[in-house]
Design a protein around this motif. Structure first.
Motif, PDB file in Angstrom:
ATOM      1  N   VAL A 176      -7.803  12.611  55.443  1.00 45.25           N
ATOM      2  CA  VAL A 176      -6.880  11.558  54.991  1.00 45.25           C
ATOM      3  C   VAL A 176      -7.427  10.853  53.751  1.00 45.25           C
ATOM      4  O   VAL A 176      -6.706  10.652  52.758  1.00 45.25           O
ATOM      5  CB  VAL A 176      -6.629  10.539  56.124  1.00 45.25           C
ATOM      6  CG1 VAL A 176      -5.866   9.321  55.599  1.00 45.25           C
ATOM      7  CG2 VAL A 176      -5.865  11.188  57.266  1.00 45.25           C
ATOM      8  N   ILE A 177      -8.719  10.474  53.790  1.00 47.84           N
ATOM      9  CA  ILE A 177      -9.315   9.760  52.663  1.00 47.84           C
ATOM     10  C   ILE A 177      -9.362  10.637  51.416  1.00 47.84           C
ATOM     11  O   ILE A 177      -8.987  10.213  50.314  1.00 47.84           O
ATOM     12  CB  ILE A 177     -10.735   9.263  53.033  1.00 47.84           C
ATOM     13  CG1 ILE A 177     -10.639   8.181  54.107  1.00 47.84           C
ATOM     14  CG2 ILE A 177     -11.458   8.721  51.800  1.00 47.84           C
ATOM     15  CD1 ILE A 177     -11.978   7.749  54.673  1.00 47.84           C
ATOM     16  N   VAL A 178      -9.816  11.869  51.579  1.00 47.09           N
ATOM     17  CA  VAL A 178      -9.911  12.783  50.430  1.00 47.09           C
ATOM     18  C   VAL A 178      -8.528  13.073  49.850  1.00 47.09           C
ATOM     19  O   VAL A 178      -8.328  13.060  48.627  1.00 47.09           O
ATOM     20  CB  VAL A 178     -10.624  14.092  50.834  1.00 47.09           C
ATOM     21  CG1 VAL A 178     -10.507  15.130  49.718  1.00 47.09           C
ATOM     22  CG2 VAL A 178     -12.092  13.818  51.152  1.00 47.09           C
ATOM     23  N   THR A 179      -7.552  13.316  50.720  1.00 51.99           N
ATOM     24  CA  THR A 179      -6.190  13.592  50.249  1.00 51.99           C
ATOM     25  C   THR A 179      -5.638  12.408  49.460  1.00 51.99           C
ATOM     26  O   THR A 179      -5.020  12.586  48.404  1.00 51.99           O
ATOM     27  CB  THR A 179      -5.257  13.904  51.440  1.00 51.99           C
ATOM     28  OG1 THR A 179      -5.765  15.042  52.144  1.00 51.99           O
ATOM     29  CG2 THR A 179      -3.846  14.196  50.959  1.00 51.99           C
ATOM     30  N   ALA A 180      -5.860  11.201  49.971  1.00 55.94           N
ATOM     31  CA  ALA A 180      -5.385  10.009  49.265  1.00 55.94           C
ATOM     32  C   ALA A 180      -6.053   9.864  47.905  1.00 55.94           C
ATOM     33  O   ALA A 180      -5.390   9.561  46.896  1.00 55.94           O
ATOM     34  CB  ALA A 180      -5.659   8.765  50.118  1.00 55.94           C
ATOM     35  N   LEU A 181      -7.361  10.097  47.839  1.00 52.42           N
ATOM     36  CA  LEU A 181      -8.087   9.962  46.574  1.00 52.42           C
ATOM     37  C   LEU A 181      -7.674  11.037  45.563  1.00 52.42           C
ATOM     38  O   LEU A 181      -7.735  10.813  44.352  1.00 52.42           O
ATOM     39  CB  LEU A 181      -9.590  10.043  46.825  1.00 52.42           C
ATOM     40  CG  LEU A 181     -10.220   8.835  47.539  1.00 52.42           C
ATOM     41  CD1 LEU A 181     -11.673   9.122  47.896  1.00 52.42           C
ATOM     42  CD2 LEU A 181     -10.139   7.588  46.662  1.00 52.42           C
ATOM     43  N   VAL A 182      -7.251  12.196  46.055  1.00 52.45           N
ATOM     44  CA  VAL A 182      -6.833  13.285  45.167  1.00 52.45           C
ATOM     45  C   VAL A 182      -5.378  13.129  44.734  1.00 52.45           C
ATOM     46  O   VAL A 182      -5.033  13.349  43.570  1.00 52.45           O
ATOM     47  CB  VAL A 182      -7.041  14.655  45.858  1.00 52.45           C
ATOM     48  CG1 VAL A 182      -6.407  15.777  45.049  1.00 52.45           C
ATOM     49  CG2 VAL A 182      -8.534  14.930  46.060  1.00 52.45           C
ATOM     50  N   ALA A 183      -4.511  12.730  45.672  1.00 56.94           N
ATOM     51  CA  ALA A 183      -3.067  12.757  45.407  1.00 56.94           C
ATOM     52  C   ALA A 183      -2.506  11.470  44.807  1.00 56.94           C
ATOM     53  O   ALA A 183      -1.559  11.517  44.017  1.00 56.94           O
ATOM     54  CB  ALA A 183      -2.322  13.070  46.709  1.00 56.94           C
ATOM     55  N   VAL A 184      -3.068  10.315  45.148  1.00 58.47           N
ATOM     56  CA  VAL A 184      -2.437   9.050  44.761  1.00 58.47           C
ATOM     57  C   VAL A 184      -2.765   8.575  43.347  1.00 58.47           C
ATOM     58  O   VAL A 184      -1.850   8.218  42.595  1.00 58.47           O
ATOM     59  CB  VAL A 184      -2.779   7.954  45.795  1.00 58.47           C
ATOM     60  CG1 VAL A 184      -2.217   6.599  45.354  1.00 58.47           C
ATOM     61  CG2 VAL A 184      -2.236   8.338  47.174  1.00 58.47           C
ATOM     62  N   PRO A 185      -4.033   8.516  42.925  1.00 55.28           N
ATOM     63  CA  PRO A 185      -4.333   7.961  41.588  1.00 55.28           C
ATOM     64  C   PRO A 185      -3.649   8.745  40.470  1.00 55.28           C
ATOM     65  O   PRO A 185      -3.522   9.979  40.544  1.00 55.28           O
ATOM     66  CB  PRO A 185      -5.858   8.089  41.496  1.00 55.28           C
ATOM     67  CG  PRO A 185      -6.333   8.162  42.908  1.00 55.28           C
ATOM     68  CD  PRO A 185      -5.261   8.908  43.643  1.00 55.28           C
ATOM     69  N   ASP A 186      -3.220   8.033  39.424  1.00 54.15           N
ATOM     70  CA  ASP A 186      -2.587   8.688  38.276  1.00 54.15           C
ATOM     71  C   ASP A 186      -3.604   9.453  37.435  1.00 54.15           C
ATOM     72  O   ASP A 186      -3.258  10.446  36.785  1.00 54.15           O
ATOM     73  CB  ASP A 186      -1.881   7.646  37.398  1.00 54.15           C
ATOM     74  CG  ASP A 186      -0.720   6.976  38.118  1.00 54.15           C
ATOM     75  OD1 ASP A 186      -0.104   7.655  38.962  1.00 54.15           O
ATOM     76  OD2 ASP A 186      -0.458   5.788  37.858  1.00 54.15           O
ATOM     77  N   GLN A 187      -4.840   8.976  37.438  1.00 54.43           N
ATOM     78  CA  GLN A 187      -5.873   9.608  36.622  1.00 54.43           C
ATOM     79  C   GLN A 187      -7.128   9.866  37.457  1.00 54.43           C
ATOM     80  O   GLN A 187      -7.440   9.119  38.378  1.00 54.43           O
ATOM     81  CB  GLN A 187      -6.235   8.724  35.421  1.00 54.43           C
ATOM     82  CG  GLN A 187      -5.100   8.577  34.402  1.00 54.43           C
ATOM     83  CD  GLN A 187      -5.537   7.748  33.209  1.00 54.43           C
ATOM     84  OE1 GLN A 187      -6.398   6.880  33.316  1.00 54.43           O
ATOM     85  NE2 GLN A 187      -4.947   8.018  32.048  1.00 54.43           N
ATOM     86  N   HIS A 188      -7.792  10.946  37.100  1.00 52.56           N
ATOM     87  CA  HIS A 188      -9.068  11.275  37.723  1.00 52.56           C
ATOM     88  C   HIS A 188     -10.095  11.569  36.644  1.00 52.56           C
ATOM     89  O   HIS A 188      -9.743  11.914  35.509  1.00 52.56           O
ATOM     90  CB  HIS A 188      -8.940  12.507  38.641  1.00 52.56           C
ATOM     91  CG  HIS A 188      -8.108  12.272  39.851  1.00 52.56           C
ATOM     92  ND1 HIS A 188      -6.754  12.495  39.882  1.00 52.56           N
ATOM     93  CD2 HIS A 188      -8.434  11.826  41.100  1.00 52.56           C
ATOM     94  CE1 HIS A 188      -6.273  12.208  41.080  1.00 52.56           C
ATOM     95  NE2 HIS A 188      -7.281  11.801  41.839  1.00 52.56           N
ATOM     96  N   ARG A 189     -11.323  11.419  37.001  1.00 50.98           N
ATOM     97  CA  ARG A 189     -12.404  11.792  36.088  1.00 50.98           C
ATOM     98  C   ARG A 189     -12.405  13.313  35.900  1.00 50.98           C
ATOM     99  O   ARG A 189     -12.127  14.051  36.845  1.00 50.98           O
ATOM    100  CB  ARG A 189     -13.747  11.355  36.655  1.00 50.98           C
ATOM    101  CG  ARG A 189     -13.931   9.847  36.718  1.00 50.98           C
ATOM    102  CD  ARG A 189     -14.234   9.272  35.353  1.00 50.98           C
ATOM    103  NE  ARG A 189     -14.570   7.846  35.418  1.00 50.98           N
ATOM    104  CZ  ARG A 189     -15.085   7.160  34.414  1.00 50.98           C
ATOM    105  NH1 ARG A 189     -15.311   7.776  33.244  1.00 50.98           N
ATOM    106  NH2 ARG A 189     -15.353   5.881  34.539  1.00 50.98           N
ATOM    107  N   PRO A 190     -12.734  13.799  34.704  1.00 52.32           N
ATOM    108  CA  PRO A 190     -12.807  15.247  34.492  1.00 52.32           C
ATOM    109  C   PRO A 190     -13.976  15.853  35.260  1.00 52.32           C
ATOM    110  O   PRO A 190     -14.901  15.151  35.681  1.00 52.32           O
ATOM    111  CB  PRO A 190     -13.018  15.372  32.982  1.00 52.32           C
ATOM    112  CG  PRO A 190     -13.651  14.076  32.584  1.00 52.32           C
ATOM    113  CD  PRO A 190     -13.041  13.038  33.479  1.00 52.32           C
TER     114      PRO A 190
END
Length: 484
Positions: A176-190
């Motif tokens: 759940v935590i990993v999915t939220a961190l991957v799917a929700v934010p508009d931007q991620h670090r490269p």
């Protein structure tokens, strides 16, 4: 092993794995130490340090598992040390047992304190008028440990069920935590961000600062001796206990790496988040919003509570076994077993009382509490090293159990002991500069105090009465004493 059976053998293979997997607890370990890693090496050390240290810990676990297969008892480390030593069996067993005891007490106290800290972080998010204090943290910690003690006084089946639940709580919570961190934010670090290095420890030497960051993984990977301590309550313990140790480390390494990568990718304003009171919580808030962050924080708090419960269970079995051999004051009292639940109830409350005693200094000084519980990791890993070292010294005279490493036993053991020596030194070095009363690393002071007390006690009285693990008679005589 020379003991009449008092404990109920109800732990199955999965239950044995579950207790070590729960104590290692990647959600609890990573969330409680991620901030330290952000300032001591940054993503480069958090990610690659996790990989490297996980491999080293797997060497330690494999070497311990081989010993566990040969000596599957609740006494675990101190029992096997006494059996593997050629000379001075009592002394080897004595010091291993006390290092293990203090390390586990520190672990129970530290896990409860971490859970209380995150509970207060949740309360502060839920009610903005709430202001966490050290006194409140100590009171919440005490409540948590007492409740965990009550759960451990019940039949071992309840502990087994709770540990099974904890595994799924950890795995589903992590997804759940990993999915939220991957799917929700508009931007991620490269992807290249995993090579980013940061050194905010106060030390100008970047290599030293990065080495300190390795402690994040080392802090997480403690307590896998829980599978060893539960041997007398595990079916087919000569196989299931060593498998429980190695599988718990392996699955923790894989799941922890996924969580680490997800947190690193979600980092926003690095400087602001790294300097926050709870950096991983700040990352969740910035990336997911306060509402989602609060929900995920409840998952982390639950994982910490399960971790403390399993830690206390392992702790009580070590106390039970150590007392059975007469190595503790009031030994007859602490190794008694409740006729109703078949659990060492008095040992449970001794573990609870000692853990509360370690938490109490936090009422006046967070530094004093940190100093005492810092010995948790050093004490445990030094206790891990002793039977592995003695097994190496025994050479071909060592009689392995059904689970063994074969010709790889010696090289794996050498790597394990070497890593424990290096990491223990690292844990006792200064971890922040400039040196102040608040930043000083008191771990070597605490460890020295423990060893001094154990040494004085040994030469004063213990060496005349404690000879190591006690045998209650021949196998047929012991079988006749079995209470179950």
């Amino acid at each position: 092993m020379g003991y009449p059976r008092k404990l109920t053998r109800r732990f199955k293979a999965f239950d044995n794995f579950a207790i070590s997997f729960t104590i290692i607890n990647v959600l609890s370990g990573i969330f409680s130490s991620f901030g330290f890693g952000m300032n001591a090496g940054g993503p480069r050390v958090l990610v690659f340090g996790w990989l490297g240290v996980s491999v080293m810990v797997l060497f330690v676990g494999a070497a311990m598992a081989e010993v566990a297969s040969a000596y599957p008892t609740s006494g675990a480390l101190y029992f096997s040390a006494g059996k593997l030593a050629k000379r001075h069996k009592g002394a080897w067993s004595w010091f291993t047992g006390w290092l293990n005891f203090v390390g586990q007490i520190g672990g129970t106290a530290a896990t409860g304190y971490a859970a209380a800290t995150f509970v207060q972080a949740f309360l502060a998010l839920q009610w903005t008028s709430y202001r966490p204090t050290t006194h409140q943290t100590v009171l919440i910690t005490a409540l948590i440990i007492v409740l965990q003690g009550l759960a451990n006084t019940r039949a071992v089946q309840l502990v087994a069920v709770l540990n099974r639940i904890s595994v799924w709580w950890l795995l589903i919570g992590l997804v759940v935590i990993v999915t939220a961190l991957v799917a929700v934010p508009d931007q991620h670090r490269p992807v290249s961000f995993v090579t980013h290095f940061a050194n905010n420890t106060g030390f100008t030497n970047g290599l030293y600062g990065g080495m300190l960051g390795l402690l994040v993984t080392s802090w997480t990977f403690t307590g896998f001796d829980g599978s060893f301590h539960m041997s007398e309550e595990t079916v087919r313990a000569t196989l299931n206990a060593p498998r429980g140790i190695t599988r718990a480390i392996g699955w923790s390494a894989l799941t922890g790496l996924v969580l680490m990568l997800a947190l690193v990718a979600a980092i926003g304003d690095y400087g602001r988040q790294a300097s926050a009171d709870a950096p991983p919580v700040q990352i969740l808030i910035d990336a997911l919003g306060q509402g989602t962050a609060k929900a995920l924080l409840l998952i982390v708090i639950g994982a910490m509570l399960f971790c403390g419960l399993a830690n206390l269970t392992s702790n009580t079995r070590q106390i039970f076994a150590f007392s059975r051999d007469g190595a503790m004051p009031g030994s007859r009292w602490w190794h008694s077993v409740s006729p109703r639940t078949r659990t060492p109830v008095k040992a449970v409350w001794l573990a609870v009382g000692c853990s509360l005693a370690l938490v109490l200094p936090g009422w006046w000084s967070h530094t004093a509490f940190t100093a005492i519980v810092s010995v948790n990791v050093v004490g445990l890993f030094l206790a891990y090293a002793v039977p592995i070292l003695l097994r190496l010294r025994l050479g071909d005279e060592f009689r392995p159990g059904p689970w063994h490493l074969g010709r790889w036993g010696r090289p794996v053991g050498v790597v394990a002991v070497t890593w424990i020596a290096l990491s223990s030194v690292l844990f006792m070095l200064p971890q922040a500069a400039p040196f102040t009363v608040a930043s000083f690393n008191y771990a070597p002071v605490a460890l020295a105090a423990v060893l001094l007390i154990a040494t004085v006690w040994w030469f004063a009285t213990a060496r005349r009465r404690f000879r190591g693990p006690v045998s209650y008679g021949r196998p047929d005589e012991v079988a006749a004493m079995d209470l179950i």
